[in-house]
Design an enzyme around this catalytic site. Structure first.
Site, mmCIF file in Angstrom:
data_model
loop_
_atom_site.group_PDB
_atom_site.id
_atom_site.type_symbol
_atom_site.label_atom_id
_atom_site.label_comp_id
_atom_site.label_asym_id
_atom_site.label_seq_id
_atom_site.Cartn_x
_atom_site.Cartn_y
_atom_site.Cartn_z
ATOM 1 N N GLU A 138 3.106 14.262 12.818
ATOM 2 C CA GLU A 138 4.287 13.493 12.427
ATOM 3 C C GLU A 138 4.026 12.476 11.339
ATOM 4 O O GLU A 138 4.807 12.339 10.406
ATOM 5 C CB GLU A 138 4.879 12.748 13.636
ATOM 6 C CG GLU A 138 5.776 13.584 14.512
ATOM 7 C CD GLU A 138 4.998 14.500 15.402
ATOM 8 O OE1 GLU A 138 3.762 14.380 15.436
ATOM 9 O OE2 GLU A 138 5.599 15.341 16.074
ATOM 10 N N HIS A 158 9.975 11.850 26.889
ATOM 11 C CA HIS A 158 10.974 12.604 26.135
ATOM 12 C C HIS A 158 12.360 11.986 26.265
ATOM 13 O O HIS A 158 13.334 12.590 25.864
ATOM 14 C CB HIS A 158 11.041 14.053 26.631
ATOM 15 C CG HIS A 158 9.926 14.902 26.139
ATOM 16 N ND1 HIS A 158 8.701 14.945 26.744
ATOM 17 C CD2 HIS A 158 9.840 15.733 25.073
ATOM 18 C CE1 HIS A 158 7.914 15.783 26.088
ATOM 19 N NE2 HIS A 158 8.580 16.269 25.070
#
Lengths: 432, 409
Positions: free
Chosen positions: B145, B214
């Protein structure tokens, strides 16, 4: 000629520094000779094939040796010299500019004209000059906080850099960036980053742009990007992530490690499990090259190869330049940890002195010519200081101007108008 | 305007799938009020929902999208009473439509992220785009990322307009260095020389037992970064509009989507439109209290609103949409009218969007308040896996009703 890659291919030209000394107990040697040649070579590899598969590990792991096609060409035309007189003078002037400028920075810092963290490049000029003088204006350079000389080599005027350091409006970043953030859109100097490693993905992105323009927009784009960073950065995740992506997408980028052995007070050997950084290139599928970074001609030869590779679309290269900084990490660093003997050894390999010697011995320039260059540069730097001194400091109005490219980003105020329409906005006193 | 309401609560809550009949469409067309604002033609199409969907709408990360739940576009609105044309689609399709239109319009727009290409995006937002535009324009990145966000930023600085997808917003924590230092600050530190027209987008929010990591709400972490704009979409209409506006903006924009909203269905206009990035959306005008919300909590609020209306209250519901900066005009006008404010958000209590909004309202509209600003946020708790616990970390409609009753005493 002494190349970084193949010591046994020595020809008539005298190397600048004689044989390379071992500077570490571990022999960081030039890439050992093997049967595999530089992946960018026009000669096809007969030993290891197929080369096309990116995941052919056997090929990738073998150390790479540069084929000095360019050098051979030069040898035949130029009587075994690596550079012409013109080029020699250009290189000399650039290195002198770097050195004088940094020396002046030190003076100005201690006189209270610039503040904060200032990281000087003394001793490393060969790397900047060696690479950047081969680039065109549209090629990009990405650096770290030790970026003054990269900016100068790329073409940013000494005035603009000095003014930026003084925090004046006329600085290349209007005084908003400072020592660690030298940017220039005109010269494609993409910064100037304070955190180590954070510039490398940006460089990867610039290289991606090049590839995109060529392949998607079908433009004629041969621009390459050169990313400079240090030995400390080579233990950072962003470095590895970018090596992977650059090799994967075959981006036109050159990763240049300015290994000066020290990350502030942390010795490279104490921080790194395998200190031979160039070896990490082949692990990702790109050539890894080690070069004497105190010798501008050697750096230049390696750079030519790497840049040509990138322009041809053959992908990235990792170049480790063995170099040294003569001063401390920054002007605030007392520099007490480094051994005096080590410093002396590298001081004896001063790249500017070496180039001067080369130019004179090979009758490319006379002492007087070089002196006049030095004088010219001195005047240039002095003038840059005067200019910076005389420039105004940023006014209040500048405070809010560049936060957003589109100032609507400050939003809508309670009165229904965009905040940037508020007259106080241009005065820098608006509530945002 | 009708949209299918997803089940907001756990087992036992009523599944309300009827359209919101309390909205007066004519009040929702707001003329553009600023000379500088982009002309956003807002069409509010009063389509009606013709089908009811059960819990099969709920997207599970590990399973592919259930194709049966996807309604075909355009022609099936047989029972639509609207005279204005439009086409019906799901929120993720609206995002895709917006993205595709912008990619058609400007060849510099590209997408990068994990699984955006061949896989079509983990929530199908980029489905089919790689086939159409190629592997370089819709780039499948490795799992890095920080580096690919930085790569997007470098590409933006050199002329491209990348849309960077975080497979889950939480993953962008790994890209914080690039988002904060480079994305937000480079325009300023370069003295205005380089612009970073990136869009960073991805699903976040509390889903259906996805576990703590998440289920994060990153809007609170990013809100202090100077130089970025943050918007949150909540309906197919504003999803497409905000996507297009974000791509066209010269500023870096973070577009927050919500995992549970991707299957919302709505009829949106056929004509091209964009939504203004800095404006809030009036969902339901009212007189008694201002309820400010965004993203998924909008639906909990609307569910509570039905109960409140039955009890005789008249709440004004505003979807703030722009998380940074706040649209203080729309919000202010509402506060001046109702004098009571309730903020309902999914963000954490500490340092969340609600906290900033409370401060902004107190600072700017203190004189107009008859009661302290009340803020309902998620508990400051890592989202538990167990369904019952998860339900209690997030604000539920019943709590909203209670809060309103309390504020309106």
């Amino acid at each position: 000629m002494a190349t970084a890659f193949a010591p046994t291919k020595l020809t008539a030209t005298v190397p600048l520094h004689g044989s390379q000394e071992n500077r570490l107990l571990l022999p960081i040697r030039l890439a050992p000779l093997s049967s595999s040649s530089f992946l960018g070579s026009t000669r096809s590899l007969t030993v290891n094939s197929p080369r096309r598969l990116n995941h052919s590990n056997a090929t990738r792991r073998s150390p790479v040796v540069a084929v000095q096609e360019v050098v051979k060409e030069k040898q035949s035309t130029n009587n075994s010299l690596l550079i012409t007189k013109e080029e020699g003078l250009e290189l000399y002037e650039d290195m002198i500019l770097g050195r004088s400028f940094e020396d002046m920075c030190a003076q100005m810092y201690y006189r209270g004209k610039m503040f904060g963290f200032v990281h000087l490049y003394n001793g490393q000029e060969a790397v900047s000059t060696g690479f950047i003088k081969l680039l065109t204006k549209s090629d990009s350079v990405v650096s770290t906080y030790r970026d003054h000389v990269h900016a100068l080599s790329k073409g940013v005027s000494a005035r603009a850099v000095m003014s930026e350091l003084f925090g004046k409006v006329t600085g290349c970043c209007r005084g908003q960036g400072g020592s660690m953030h030298m940017f220039s859109k005109e010269h494609n100097m993409l910064g100037g980053f304070a955190f180590i490693g954070e510039g490398i993905p940006v460089a990867t992105g610039a290289a991606f742009s090049s590839k995109y323009r060529r392949e998607v927009l079908k433009q004629d784009c041969e621009d390459v990007t050169v990313a400079f960073f240090g030995d400390g950065t080579c233990n950072n995740g962003q470095f590895y992530e970018c090596l992977n992506m650059a090799a994967l997408y075959k981006l036109p980028i050159i990763f240049v490690v300015e290994n000066n052995l020290w990350a502030i007070g942390m010795s490279h050997l104490r921080a790194t499990s395998d200190p031979e950084i160039w070896k990490k290139g082949p692990a990702f599928g790109m050539p890894g090259v080690h070069v004497d970074g105190m010798d501008v001609l050697k750096v230049r030869e390696v750079a030519k190869e790497a840049v040509t590779r990138a322009r041809r679309g053959e992908g990235p290269t990792l170049v480790e330049c063995e170099t040294y900084r003569f001063r401390g990490h920054s002007l605030a660093d007392p520099d007490e940890l480094r051994d005096a003997a080590e410093k002396a050894k590298y001081a004896a390999r001063d790249p500017i002195v070496a180039l001067k010697k080369y130019l004179i011995e090979n009758k490319l320039a006379k002492e007087a010519e070089l002196k006049s260059i030095e004088k010219k540069i001195d005047e240039l730097v002095e003038e840059a200081v005067e200019f910076a001194d005389a420039s105004p400091q940023p006014g209040r109005s500048q405070l809010l101007e560049n936060v957003f490219a589109d100032p609507k980003g400050f939003g809508i105020g309670p009165d229904g108008r965009y905040r940037c329409e508020d007259p106080k906005f241009t005065e820098g006193t608006a509530q945002v | 305007m009708s949209a299918i309401l997803l089940q907001g609560a756990g087992a036992g809550a009523a599944t309300a799938l009827s359209p919101f009949n309390s909205i007066d469409p004519s009040k929702l067309v707001v003329p553009s009020r600023s000379s500088l604002s982009v002309r956003s033609k807002r069409y509010v199409v009063a389509g009606s929902d013709s089908k009811s969907f059960g819990s099969s709408l709920i997207v599970r990360r590990s399973e592919p999208l259930i194709p049966n739940a996807v309604s075909a576009k355009a022609d099936t609105a047989a029972s639509s009473t609207s005279s204005k044309p439009g086409h019906e689609l799901l929120l993720f399709e609206a995002l895709q439509e917006g993205l595709e239109e912008e990619m058609d319009r400007d060849p510099h727009v590209c997408v990068m992220g994990e699984d955006v290409g061949h896989y079509g995006g983990s929530y199908k937002v980029t489905k089919g785009l790689a086939d159409k535009f190629g592997d370089l324009r819709v780039l499948d990145t490795p799992i890095c990322e920080n580096a690919f966000t930085g790569m997007g930023i470098g590409a933006a600085m050199t002329g491209l307009r990348p849309v960077i997808e975080g497979m889950n917003m939480g993953f962008l924590l790994l890209a914080f260095n690039q988002i904060s230092n480079n994305c937000g600050m480079l325009h300023y530190t370069s003295g205005g020389q380089f612009t970073i027209p990136v869009v960073i987008r991805g699903p976040g929010g509390v889903g259906r037992q996805l576990g703590a990591e998440h289920s994060q709400r990153l809007e609170s972490y990013f809100q202090s970064i100077p130089g970025i704009q943050m918007v949150a979409c909540s309906t197919p209409y504003n999803a497409k509009g905000l996507m297009k506006a974000a791509i066209r903006s010269e500023n870096p924009v973070i577009l927050f989507e919500h995992v549970l909203l991707y299957n919302l269905k709505e009829t949106i206009p056929d004509e091209e439109y964009i939504c203004n990035l800095e404006e809030a959306e009036m969902v339901r005008p009212g007189e008694h209290i201002t309820i400010l919300t965004y993203s998924r909590m909008r639906y909990h609020v609307m569910q509570a609103a039905k109960t409140l209306v039955n009890k005789g209250y008249d709440p004004e519901v505003i979807d703030i949409r722009s998380l940074k900066p706040f649209d203080l005009y729309t919000i202010g006008n509402s506060v001046k009218k109702t004098h009571r404010v309730l903020i309902v958000e999914e963000c954490m209590r500490t340092g969340g969007i609600g906290a900033s909004l409370t401060a902004a309202i107190n600072e700017n509209f203190h004189d107009y308040l008859d009661a302290p600003v009340m803020c309902l946020s998620s508990q400051d708790v890592p989202t538990p896996y167990a369904g019952t616990l998860e339900e209690w970390t997030v604000v539920q409609p019943a709590q909203i009703v209670t809060a309103v009753e309390q504020l309106c005493q």
